[in-house]
Each structure stands twice: as structure tokens, then as C-alpha cells.
Design an enzyme around this catalytic site. Structure first.
Site, PDB file in Angstrom:
ATOM      1  N   LYS A 115     -16.708   5.854  -8.803  1.00 20.22           N
ATOM      2  CA  LYS A 115     -15.417   5.383  -8.295  1.00 20.22           C
ATOM      3  C   LYS A 115     -15.718   4.178  -7.413  1.00 20.22           C
ATOM      4  O   LYS A 115     -16.409   4.307  -6.395  1.00 20.22           O
ATOM      5  CB  LYS A 115     -14.693   6.476  -7.508  1.00 20.22           C
ATOM      6  CG  LYS A 115     -13.367   5.955  -6.940  1.00 20.22           C
ATOM      7  CD  LYS A 115     -12.521   7.064  -6.381  1.00 20.22           C
ATOM      8  CE  LYS A 115     -11.270   6.483  -5.725  1.00 20.22           C
ATOM      9  NZ  LYS A 115     -10.530   7.481  -4.981  1.00 20.22           N
ATOM     10  N   TRP A 116     -15.231   3.000  -7.818  1.00 22.52           N
ATOM     11  CA  TRP A 116     -15.554   1.730  -7.157  1.00 22.52           C
ATOM     12  C   TRP A 116     -14.355   1.314  -6.310  1.00 22.52           C
ATOM     13  O   TRP A 116     -13.341   0.893  -6.835  1.00 22.52           O
ATOM     14  CB  TRP A 116     -15.847   0.685  -8.226  1.00 22.52           C
ATOM     15  CG  TRP A 116     -16.186  -0.692  -7.755  1.00 22.52           C
ATOM     16  CD1 TRP A 116     -15.608  -1.408  -6.749  1.00 22.52           C
ATOM     17  CD2 TRP A 116     -17.192  -1.551  -8.315  1.00 22.52           C
ATOM     18  NE1 TRP A 116     -16.176  -2.651  -6.647  1.00 22.52           N
ATOM     19  CE2 TRP A 116     -17.149  -2.766  -7.602  1.00 22.52           C
ATOM     20  CE3 TRP A 116     -18.102  -1.420  -9.359  1.00 22.52           C
ATOM     21  CZ2 TRP A 116     -17.980  -3.836  -7.901  1.00 22.52           C
ATOM     22  CZ3 TRP A 116     -18.933  -2.483  -9.660  1.00 22.52           C
ATOM     23  CH2 TRP A 116     -18.875  -3.674  -8.926  1.00 22.52           C
ATOM     24  N   ASP A 117     -14.505   1.454  -5.010  1.00 19.36           N
ATOM     25  CA  ASP A 117     -13.385   1.196  -4.101  1.00 19.36           C
ATOM     26  C   ASP A 117     -13.518  -0.188  -3.464  1.00 19.36           C
ATOM     27  O   ASP A 117     -14.598  -0.804  -3.478  1.00 19.36           O
ATOM     28  CB  ASP A 117     -13.398   2.294  -3.016  1.00 19.36           C
ATOM     29  CG  ASP A 117     -12.046   2.554  -2.407  1.00 19.36           C
ATOM     30  OD1 ASP A 117     -11.134   1.746  -2.608  1.00 19.36           O
ATOM     31  OD2 ASP A 117     -11.902   3.581  -1.701  1.00 19.36           O
TER      32      ASP A 117
ATOM     33  N   ASP B 286     -16.558   9.193  -1.091  1.00 16.53           N
ATOM     34  CA  ASP B 286     -16.840   8.729   0.273  1.00 16.53           C
ATOM     35  C   ASP B 286     -17.646   9.785   1.058  1.00 16.53           C
ATOM     36  O   ASP B 286     -17.841  10.918   0.617  1.00 16.53           O
ATOM     37  CB  ASP B 286     -15.527   8.383   1.005  1.00 16.53           C
ATOM     38  CG  ASP B 286     -15.734   7.360   2.126  1.00 16.53           C
ATOM     39  OD1 ASP B 286     -16.898   7.134   2.501  1.00 16.53           O
ATOM     40  OD2 ASP B 286     -14.746   6.791   2.601  1.00 16.53           O
TER      41      ASP B 286
ATOM     42  N   ASP C 219      -2.857   5.034  -3.293  1.00 12.78           N
ATOM     43  CA  ASP C 219      -3.263   6.087  -2.361  1.00 12.78           C
ATOM     44  C   ASP C 219      -2.123   7.053  -2.105  1.00 12.78           C
ATOM     45  O   ASP C 219      -2.296   8.028  -1.384  1.00 12.78           O
ATOM     46  CB  ASP C 219      -3.740   5.470  -1.041  1.00 12.78           C
ATOM     47  CG  ASP C 219      -5.216   5.135  -1.114  1.00 12.78           C
ATOM     48  OD1 ASP C 219      -5.861   5.516  -2.105  1.00 12.78           O
ATOM     49  OD2 ASP C 219      -5.723   4.479  -0.187  1.00 12.78           O
TER      50      ASP C 219
ATOM     51  N   TRP D 211       0.857  -1.184   0.000  1.00 15.38           N
ATOM     52  CA  TRP D 211       0.000   0.000   0.000  1.00 15.38           C
ATOM     53  C   TRP D 211       0.901   1.245   0.000  1.00 15.38           C
ATOM     54  O   TRP D 211       1.884   1.307   0.747  1.00 15.38           O
ATOM     55  CB  TRP D 211      -0.892  -0.030   1.249  1.00 15.38           C
ATOM     56  CG  TRP D 211      -1.834   1.120   1.339  1.00 15.38           C
ATOM     57  CD1 TRP D 211      -2.847   1.420   0.480  1.00 15.38           C
ATOM     58  CD2 TRP D 211      -1.865   2.133   2.351  1.00 15.38           C
ATOM     59  NE1 TRP D 211      -3.500   2.551   0.891  1.00 15.38           N
ATOM     60  CE2 TRP D 211      -2.923   3.019   2.044  1.00 15.38           C
ATOM     61  CE3 TRP D 211      -1.107   2.381   3.491  1.00 15.38           C
ATOM     62  CZ2 TRP D 211      -3.238   4.118   2.822  1.00 15.38           C
ATOM     63  CZ3 TRP D 211      -1.427   3.480   4.272  1.00 15.38           C
ATOM     64  CH2 TRP D 211      -2.484   4.345   3.944  1.00 15.38           C
TER      65      TRP D 211
HETATM   66  C1  DGJ Z   1      -9.285   4.569  -0.507  1.00 17.12           C
HETATM   67  C2  DGJ Z   1      -9.089   5.169  -1.838  1.00 17.12           C
HETATM   68  O1  DGJ Z   1      -7.957   4.666  -2.466  1.00 17.12           O
HETATM   69  C3  DGJ Z   1      -9.071   6.674  -1.726  1.00 17.12           C
HETATM   70  O2  DGJ Z   1      -8.768   7.263  -2.945  1.00 17.12           O
HETATM   71  C4  DGJ Z   1     -10.413   7.105  -1.222  1.00 17.12           C
HETATM   72  O3  DGJ Z   1     -11.388   6.793  -2.159  1.00 17.12           O
HETATM   73  C5  DGJ Z   1     -10.706   6.445   0.108  1.00 17.12           C
HETATM   74  N1  DGJ Z   1     -10.549   5.013   0.038  1.00 17.12           N
HETATM   75  C6  DGJ Z   1     -12.096   6.761   0.563  1.00 17.12           C
HETATM   76  O4  DGJ Z   1     -12.430   6.079   1.702  1.00 17.12           O
END
Ligand code: DGJ
Length: 752
Positions: free
Chosen positions: A478-480, A369, A552, A201
Site C-alpha cells: 500500500k503506497w501512501d 503504517d 479516508d 479530503w
Molecule cells: C492515510 C491513508 O489514507 C490511510 O488509509 C492510512 O494508510 C493512513 N494514511 C496511515 O497513516
């Protein structure tokens, strides 16, 4: 594209590549060649290629009466362990009593297919207008009454071969597949280094290079996703090769779940590459006449070094994996509120950010979010996809209209695969959470994973998402996916008496089902994939989502490494890039707005910082940068991309270039991480792609012939060294410089 010689040799060929397989003397499929095009083959050519030293001494033989033939020294198309070959095989099946079957798949027949349609039900390569040909070879094991179909597809103007395998149980008894890899590539020497893309990460897909020697090396995931730590993409680079020269083979799979990609070198330096679903924690039971198909693997080849393989992968993925509609449209310049506000906002504060973004030139507001009920931090509310009325007292429709009325597109964040325990969803369906019946369940980000092997779960989440999509008219999702799967177990599978070892594959197939449902109902929905940043940067995702949030870590310097690695096997257009705040929120590094823009303008471009904090000068630079990006967006998203400094050996500098088809225009970037005064008098960047027939103007000032630029090089920007203040073009740490190179008419320039 498919030539068949004497009914026992199959030659897949086009202008870029040849792939040859044949029937070995035991009627199984052997591998002969993959590499530069061989042209039309004669029987003599084939006989010549088939002649190879026999290594039978000291081996176990395949036949009782033939003391020479052993599979241990043959290159094979789909090897089986323990049948005179002792390397790891591509397939393992056990019978209903769990006795291993030593399979003997013999050729039965072949067919050719001329279409390969895009089918949203499951990710795979596709082609339009007969751009591909598929060779379908049916093999049969008569001892156990099992069929194996191997599909090979070759595409016009591409060095990629796609392949997949399907097992059909024709026997009365059930059988269980323990392993069914997607791709196999055998080469008869180990003259290669193994390159993989690994990290964690905040530092995904860094380039790692290993020397190969007798034994095995592998990368894998058992996290239910392809993962931050490893990526299914692997390369084999000829030892003496470099950025632009030498053979490189690449392999990837169109899959987002547990995988393995590995290479084994045997005692005679034969190389076997295997890739596919990880066989640990996997098996699949087949009753009579049931079948199972592996995900597709893509193999690529180039003799033009790392840039060559990167270009092969990139154009193939854009044309035959990602939906082509996304090549025809501009990618919107996004404003994403995550690093600007996190969960702390009101509808009014968002509208004012959107107004600001719009005034600076941004085109799509992505609400990331925090918009759904009680989601005031990242430990709560996942699974109840209803509007938070405190933040949106007038509802989400009212908010969306306020954004869209400004002429902005609207995107919304979802994390559809997850559940928090404080939700109504959990109250109603505690059995929908993935986890063993015992009490302890590991937790990630305070949340749990929904059981996507259960179709009812998918239906429920889809119904909730659909209602929100229709209410807000969003064009962007945006699908997280922020945590991996632990203690994998499904109550649903237990109830249906399906083995739990099928869970991981059923889970990821369920994720694909939800993508399918959304895109069937909203075919123009743009989906940006994300998994806590780059935890699922793979071809399964790219089949549905043309773009992926790659990490991230939005720090420009860290992104140099992430992007240089990722783009060796994935297209520029798939890599979402945002300008974020300085100091950066992940590493606390301070970089200039120029440096951040110069990195983030390669690929789809966006902003993710508090626009209200910007000074006038920064706002002006952002406005100008966006205007310039818009003028050059096509080139910066879909242009041919090459790296100009070897990213497998980065020291302090990176350089990237994009150029159009006839090389009349190029944009080249140069980045230096730490200042290095007086390292040389003048330094140059090699630019192999410029045309020697053309004359170019650099940044509207210097006019130079393509010949000179190609042979002499492109001068690096002058480094500040304490005494050259008037001349210096870069200074301090974290430097960047952009060259915009455009073809000019030589005569006019000389007359002028
Ligand atoms: C993790 C993602 O990678 C971020 O860009 C963001 O969308 C956050 N989650 C939101 O909780």
C-alpha cells in the site's frame, strides 16, 4: 483503422467511433469530427464537412492576401494563441531571450505504427497483438526550426482516442516550453454541460455540473499531485442527455502531477477543451536536438449517456492502462489493520487479528503504517524503513512467516516519498528535503517531501524498500502519500543548474521511476495507491497500481457519493472498498453491517475494523457475506457497471448494477439514505440492461421475464411505514437491498 483520403484527410475509425482531421489551407492541422462512426468517407463527404460558414468579419486574418481565412473560426488540432486565434492555445514556447514564439507548425509527413508496447518507464496507454494503430504526424515550424510530433492512437472496439505531443528543438539556440497540453478537443457548439469531480479530503470526486456559456471554466491542481480537490477527468454532457441517452465526451490524462482541464466557449459557441500539465510553475528548457513529450491524454465519446461514457472509460482503462495481469487474478479480500489499531499494536495482537480475519474468510493481511522504527504516531520516522524492534522483537521475517503460514498473503504500507526530521535519513541528507533555502518550510502531518527529482534519493529509498520486500516476501504494497508539495525547490536541480520550474514534472517522473524499479524486480507485486485517501486517483497511478484507496472516509453513506462520481470515469476494479466500524471513525455515523457490506462489495472488497470487537451475529454476517462475495467476485470486480439512478442529481437514493457479458446474471443494489414512508404505493427502478429474450429469477424467489423487468421496472424494496411490519423489507435510515438476478429456463420454471 486509419484511412487517409487524398493525402490531406486522416480518418481514424472503428465500429464505435470516427475521428477526422485534415490539413487546413495554411498546411496546419484542422479538426473536423469526433463522434459516432461515419463509415468509409468519400471526397464528397469530406468536402461537405469542410464547408462551413466563415466568420471572418471583425477578425484578424491569417494571410495578408486572403481576407477570409482566420484561425479564430477554425476547429484546430493543436492551436497556438495569437496567430489570428485569441483563445488560449495548447502550446507556448519562448526563445533563449524569453521572447514568445508565434509558432506555425506545418505538415511534413505522417507514419503509421501498429504496436504500442507497455513500457514501465513512463505511464501511457498500451495494446497487445496489434489492437491499436497510431498515426504519427510530423509538423515543422521553419521560422524557429522546431518540430512537433502529434501521436493519435485508435484501439479496436473502443471509442477512445489517445494522443500526445512531442517537441524537438532543431535550432542552435535553446528554447523553453512554457505550455504543452496533452489533449485538445474542439466542438462546434456549446450544447453541453461541464461535469467535473471535485471535493476535499474525506469527500473526494463528488459530481459537479456547470452550465457552459461564453468564457472559460477549469479545474486544476498545483499541489504536486492530482489532488483531493479536483480530478483531471472531465465530461461534456449533451444538455438534453441523461444516464443512458445523449452524447457525452470525456477527457483524462495519464498523469499524476499538476494538471489543468478546461473548457473555453468563444463568441460563436465553439467549444475548446484543453487538458494537460498545468502551465503555472512549469517550463522546460530544450537545448539543440533535445525533446520533450507531453503525457498522454485520452478522449472518449459515447452517445449512450453517462453510463455509456463510464463503460467506455472503464473497459479502456482496464485493457489499455492497467496491467492486464490483474484482470486474470482474483483481487484478494483484504484485512487492513489501520482503523482497527492505528499505530497501537504488537506483533502478537496483529497475528491474532490475522487469525480472526482468516477464520472469517479474508485472504490478505495488510499491515498499514506503524511497523517501522519508532513509528508510534503519525509525526515521526518516515524515511528510515527499518523494522521497529519493540513491536517486532523477533523481526519482520518472523512476523511475516506467522501471517503467511496461515495461508494469508501479506501486504505492507510504505510512504516512500516522505521524510520526518527525526530520522537518520534526514541527519545524513538534509538537502534531500523539498523546500526553498529560506528557513521556513510548511509542514503537513509533521512531515516533509523527499526530492524525487534527485535520482540518488530514489535509489536510496528503493534499496531500503527492496530489502524489506525480500525479507518479508510481501505480495502487496500500500503506497501512501499524505502531504502535498509547498515551497517547491530542489537543491539537486540547483546544483545541476536545471531550472526550478522543471521541479514538479521531474518530481512526478521520479515517482514513476520508483514504481518502475519495484515492478521490474517484482513484476507480480500488487500495489494499491493511496494519497491520504483519494488525493491521487488518476490514470498515472492506475498504470502501475491496479487499485486505489479512494478516500479516508470509509463511511458507507459518504462512499455512495464518492463511488458514483469516481465510476463515471474509472473502472469498478480500481476502487478499493472496505467495511469499517460503526459508528464510523470519520463521520461517526451508525450503519448496519449489511449496509456497509452492500456498499463495499462493489469492487475489490476488504475489512478495516477491530475484529475482536465483533459480536457473534456480526461475525456470522461477515462470514456469509464473504462467502457470497467469493462466489460472485468476478462479476463484482470486472462486470459491466451501470448506475440506475442519476448520480448527477442524487436526492435520497442510489442504485447500481453489475452484469456479465451475455446478461445472464446481474447484481443490483438499492440504497436509501433516509427513511421515506408512504412516498408512493409501489416504486420501481429502471433496469435498461436486462435482456428481453431471457427469463430471470430474483433472489431465488420471483420469476419474471426480462421484458417485464425492463419495461415495468424492478420493484423497490418495501419501506416500513408503521403498519406493514410483516411485509417491510427496509426500515430506518441508511437502507440497502441487493437483488441477485439470474437467468432461468422459462419452461422448467413453469413446469416446476
Ligand atoms: C492515510 C491513508 O489514507 C490511510 O488509509 C492510512 O494508510 C493512513 N494514511 C496511515 O497513516
Amino acid at each position: 483503422m486509419i484511412e487517409i483520403i487524398n493525402n490531406n484527410v486522416f480518418h481514424l475509425m472503428n465500429d464505435k467511433v470516427s475521428y477526422v482531421l485534415y490539413l487546413m489551407k495554411n498546411n496546419q492541422l484542422g479538426h473536423l469530427y469526433y463522434g459516432s462512426p461515419l463509415g468509409k468517407l468519400t471526397q464528397n463527404d469530406v468536402d461537405y464537412m469542410l464547408e462551413r460558414n466563415n466568420k471572418s468579419a471583425g477578425t484578424v486574418k491569417f494571410y495578408k492576401d486572403d481576407g477570409m481565412f482566420t484561425l479564430s473560426d477554425r476547429l484546430q488540432e493543436y492551436p497556438v494563441y495569437g496567430t489570428s486565434d485569441f483563445k488560449e492555445g495548447a502550446i507556448e514556447i519562448v526563445d533563449s531571450k524569453r521572447t514568445p514564439l508565434y509558432l506555425d507548425f506545418q505538415f511534413v509527413k505522417y507514419e503509421k505504427e501498429f504496436t504500442k508496447e507497455r513500457n514501465l518507464a513512463y505511464p501511457a496507454t498500451y495494446s497487445e497483438n496489434e489492437e491499436s494503430q497510431t498515426l504519427k504526424i510530423r509538423l515543422h515550424d521553419s521560422n524557429h526550426n522546431i518540430d512537433l510530433i502529434i501521436n493519435y492512437t485508435i484501439f479496436e472496439n473502443s471509442a477512445v482516442i489517445a494522443r500526445s505531443q512531442e517537441v524537438i528543438n532543431k535550432s542552435e539556440d535553446s528554447i523553453t516550453i512554457e505550455k504543452l497540453y496533452s489533449g485538445v478537443l474542439e466542438l462546434n457548439n456549446n450544447n453541453y454541460d461541464f461535469i467535473h469531480f471535485s471535493g476535499a479530503w474525506l469527500k473526494e470526486r463528488h459530481i459537479k455540473k456547470k452550465k457552459l456559456t461564453q468564457g472559460k471554466v477549469s479545474v486544476e491542481s498545483l499541489k504536486g499531485a492530482s489532488g483531493h480537490q479536483h480530478n483531471p477527468l472531465v465530461l461534456l454532457q449533451e444538455k438534453s442527455g441523461n444516464l443512458n441517452h445523449g452524447d457525452v465526451y470525456g477527457s483524462n490524462i495519464i498523469y499524476s502531477g499538476n494538471f489543468v482541464s478546461q473548457v473555453e466557449i468563444d463568441e460563436w459557441d465553439n467549444l475548446r477543451l484543453l487538458t494537460g500539465i498545468n502551465s503555472d510553475y512549469f517550463s522546460w528548457k530544450l537545448g539543440k536536438n533535445e525533446s520533450f513529450k507531453s503525457p498522454e491524454a485520452i478522449l472518449a465519446y459515447s452517445n449512450e449517456g453517462l453510463n455509456g461514457i463510464s463503460n467506455e472509460f472503464s473497459s479502456f482503462i482496464e485493457n489499455h492502462v492497467i496491467d492486464r495481469q490483474w484482470q486474470k487474478q482474483n483481487r484478494p479480500i483484504v484485512f487492513n489493520n489501520w482503523e482497527a489499531t492505528y499505530h497501537d499494536f504488537t506483533d502478537e495482537s496483529l497475528v491474532s487479528l490475522a487469525e480472526k480475519g482468516k477464520s472469517l474468510g479474508m485472504e490478505c493481511f495488510v499491515l498499514d503504517d506503524g511497523w517501522f522504527k519508532n513509528r508510534h504516531n503519525d509525526r515521526t520516522s518516515l524515511g528510515d524503513w527499518v523494522t521497529d524492534e519493540k513491536k517486532f522483537p523477533n523481526g519482520l521475517r518472523d512476523f511475516s512467516e506467522k501471517i503467511q503460514d496461515q495461508g494469508l498473503e501479506l501486504g505492507l504500507w510504505f510512504e516512500p516519498e516522505m521524510i520526518s526530521l527525526d530520522t537518520q535519513l534526514y541527519e545524513e541528507h538534509p538537502d534531500w528535503v523539498v523546500g526553498h533555502p529560506y528557513e521556513r518550510k510548511s509542514v503537513g502531518r509533521g512531515q516533509f517531501v523527499l526530492d524525487f527529482s534527485n535520482p540518488e534519493v530514489i535509489e536510496n529509498i528503493y534499496a531500503q524498500m527492496k530489502a524489506i520486500i525480500e525479507e518479508t516476501n510481501i505480495t502487496y504494497i500500500k503506497w501512501d502519500m499524505n502531504r502535498n508539495i509547498t515551497e517547491a525547490y530542489s537543491e539537486y536541480l540547483k546544483e545541476k543548474q536545471i531550472d526550478q520550474t522543471e521541479f514538479f514534472h521531474r518530481y512526478i517522473s521520479g515517482v514513476y521511476t520508483l514504481y518502475n524499479k519495484i515492478l521490474m524486480d517484482f513484476p507480480e507485486m500488487f500495489i494499491e495507491a493511496c494519497a491520504g485517501g483519494g488525493g491521487r486517483y488518476d490514470l498515472g497511478m492506475l498504470f502501475y497500481s491496479p487499485q486505489i484507496w479512494p478516500s479516508d472516509d470509509s463511511d458507507a453513506v459518504e462512499r455512495l457519493a464518492i463511488m458514483s462520481g469516481t465510476l463515471l470515469g474509472y473502472p469498478l476494479s480500481s476502487f478499493s472498498n472496505h467495511v469499517s466500524a460503526s459508528p464510523n471513525h470519520q463521520v461517526y455515523r451508525e450503519t448496519s453491517i449489511e449496509m456497509r457490506q452492500h456498499v463495499a462489495m462493489f469492487g475489490p472488497h476488504g475489512y478495516e475494523l477491530d475484529l475482536n470487537e465483533l459480536g457473534d451475529e456480526e461475525q456470522e454476517k461477515i462470514t456469509k457475506g464473504i462467502e457470497w462475495y467469493k462466489e460472485n467476485r468476478k462479476l463484482l470486480t470486472h462486470g459491466s457497471f451501470k448506475q440506475l439512478m442519476d448520480p448527477t442529481n442524487p436526492e435520497n437514493e442510489y442504485s447500481w448494477g453489475v452484469f456479465n457479458e451475455d446478461v445472464s446474471e446481474a447484481i443490483i443494489s438499492f440504497y436509501r439514505i433516509l427513511a421515506k414512508p408512504n412516498s408512493a404505493v409501489t416504486e420501481y427502478i429502471e433496469v435498461p440492461f436486462l435482456s428481453e429474450e431471457k427469463t430471470y429469477k430474483i433472489n431465488d424467489t420471483e420469476v419474471v421475464s426480462g421484458q417485464t423487468l425492463k419495461k415495468f421496472g424492478l420493484r423497490k424494496p418495501y419501506q416500513y411505514n408503521g403498519a406493514n411490519a410483516g411485509q417491510a423489507q427496509v426500515s430506518g435510515d441508511f437502507q440497502s437491498y441487493i437483488y441477485h438476478i439470474i437467468e432461468v429456463d422459462e419452461k422448467e420454471e413453469n413446469n416446476g
